[in-house]
Design a protein around this motif. Sequence first.
Motif, PDB file in Angstrom:
ATOM      1  N   TYR A   1       0.836  -1.202   0.000  1.00 20.45           N
ATOM      2  CA  TYR A   1       0.000   0.000   0.000  1.00 20.45           C
ATOM      3  C   TYR A   1       0.874   1.256   0.000  1.00 20.45           C
ATOM      4  O   TYR A   1       0.612   2.207  -0.741  1.00 20.45           O
ATOM      5  N   VAL A   2       1.940   1.258   0.806  1.00 19.54           N
ATOM      6  CA  VAL A   2       2.855   2.403   0.869  1.00 19.54           C
ATOM      7  C   VAL A   2       3.563   2.579  -0.467  1.00 19.54           C
ATOM      8  O   VAL A   2       3.658   3.699  -0.992  1.00 19.54           O
ATOM      9  N   LEU A   3       4.064   1.495  -1.042  1.00 19.77           N
ATOM     10  CA  LEU A   3       4.765   1.589  -2.321  1.00 19.77           C
ATOM     11  C   LEU A   3       3.831   2.044  -3.436  1.00 19.77           C
ATOM     12  O   LEU A   3       4.223   2.832  -4.307  1.00 19.77           O
ATOM     13  N   ASP A   4       2.581   1.568  -3.423  1.00 25.16           N
ATOM     14  CA  ASP A   4       1.594   2.031  -4.405  1.00 25.16           C
ATOM     15  C   ASP A   4       1.294   3.517  -4.216  1.00 25.16           C
ATOM     16  O   ASP A   4       1.160   4.256  -5.196  1.00 25.16           O
ATOM     17  N   LEU A   5       1.198   3.963  -2.978  1.00 27.09           N
ATOM     18  CA  LEU A   5       0.961   5.371  -2.685  1.00 27.09           C
ATOM     19  C   LEU A   5       2.116   6.229  -3.188  1.00 27.09           C
ATOM     20  O   LEU A   5       1.907   7.268  -3.832  1.00 27.09           O
ATOM     21  N   LEU A   6       3.341   5.792  -2.942  1.00 27.81           N
ATOM     22  CA  LEU A   6       4.516   6.530  -3.419  1.00 27.81           C
ATOM     23  C   LEU A   6       4.586   6.540  -4.944  1.00 27.81           C
ATOM     24  O   LEU A   6       4.920   7.560  -5.559  1.00 27.81           O
ATOM     25  N   ARG A   7       4.253   5.422  -5.562  1.00 31.22           N
ATOM     26  CA  ARG A   7       4.264   5.344  -7.025  1.00 31.22           C
ATOM     27  C   ARG A   7       3.183   6.253  -7.621  1.00 31.22           C
ATOM     28  O   ARG A   7       3.435   7.003  -8.569  1.00 31.22           O
TER      29      ARG A   7
END
Length: 186
Positions: free
Chosen positions: A29-35
């Motif tokens: 979820y964090v990596l998707d948010l950053l992407r």
Amino acid sequence: MKDLGQFRYFLGIKVARSKQGISLLQRKYVLDLLRDTGMLGCKPASTPMDPNLKISTESGDLLSDPSQYQCLVGRLIYLTNTHPDLAFVVSVVSQFMHAPRTAHMDAVYHILRYLKSCPGLGLFYSSSKQVGLSCFNDADYAGSKINRCSTSGFYTFYGDHLISWKSKKQPVVLRSSVEAKYRAMA
């Protein structure tokens, strides 16, 4: 009814089991948010918010499209399910949802830079026996520049396990730091 076995993901939260205990993570979820925000290659920050930052309703220019800010803050609110370290800073930036400004968006970007430094951070509940209930709270006396209200927060532990946390702006102006901490305790 069909038994699907032990679950590994639930509403974006990864549940990792081992003999030592259970971990609850939102790394994907964090990596998707950053992407999605284009912050995947940003420089990481060591803290969720600059401790000397005081933002108010007049900080910076109004954003032309407040929906992006509102969406980002909403996603950060959901992230506090496994990131209790974000509870206070997300409560601060969520106070400006109705009329976000550039300084508020900068604070949200700083939170995202902090998440870049620790995307795999989450909660761990060990399988060992836990004893004792502990509660910790704190309040910043008249911390809001807008209306001089205090923001309080608490963390509750059962043994070493964090079981409850919250950060909340007090509804009234208090007369002392002792009263602010007493109200937070109540």
